[in-house]
Design a protein around this motif. Sequence first.
Motif, PDB file in Angstrom:
ATOM      1  N   ARG A 243      -4.202  -6.024  -2.042  1.00 16.55           N
ATOM      2  CA  ARG A 243      -4.490  -5.187  -3.212  1.00 16.55           C
ATOM      3  C   ARG A 243      -4.905  -6.042  -4.409  1.00 16.55           C
TER       4      ARG A 243
ATOM      5  N   GLU B 125       0.252  -7.096   2.059  1.00 13.37           N
ATOM      6  CA  GLU B 125      -0.450  -5.903   1.551  1.00 13.37           C
ATOM      7  C   GLU B 125      -0.657  -5.998   0.041  1.00 13.37           C
TER       8      GLU B 125
ATOM      9  N   ARG C 232       0.848  -1.205   0.000  1.00 10.57           N
ATOM     10  CA  ARG C 232       0.000   0.000   0.000  1.00 10.57           C
ATOM     11  C   ARG C 232       0.880   1.250   0.000  1.00 10.57           C
TER      12      ARG C 232
END
Length: 169
Positions: free
Chosen positions: A160, A156, A44
Amino acid sequence: MANQMITKVEGSVLVLERVFNAPRELVFKAFSEAEHLKHWWGPRGWEIPVCNVDFRPGGVWHYCMKCVDKNQGDFYGMESWGKGVYEEIVAPEKIVYVDYFSDAEGNENESMPSTRVTLTFDEHEGKTKLINRALYASPEALKTVLDMGMEQGISETWDRLDEHLQSLQ
């Protein structure tokens, strides 16, 4: 998070698993096409301003991740280049590539460990179970990247990916 990544260390091998609520062909495509990778690759707060994919055995995936999140302090504005060299592709079941840290020209950074990555995409009750087996030269090389926060970065990144896959269905 309903679907956590499972992490196992087996000597010089890091095994990561996660089930995605998407068809296998779509998850495979998300790993094989630049237009998909640009939407989800990286942790992120990072974007992919450069993503060139030559998806064939012997082909190269060369990319740049850039931190665009001011809240990430010293990382803000940083670029991290990577290069993958594809060894084996069996659509939509498996992708094998060697992953390198690189520079903008694609020269491998030999001071950082490379990784032989085997991705398998298994049908799993209408969903896709993704298994990432990352082979390092030694347990110490694996520890180097784990100490850099790679596990959180992949977690992360896969969050996503999950969001990207949901946006396409």
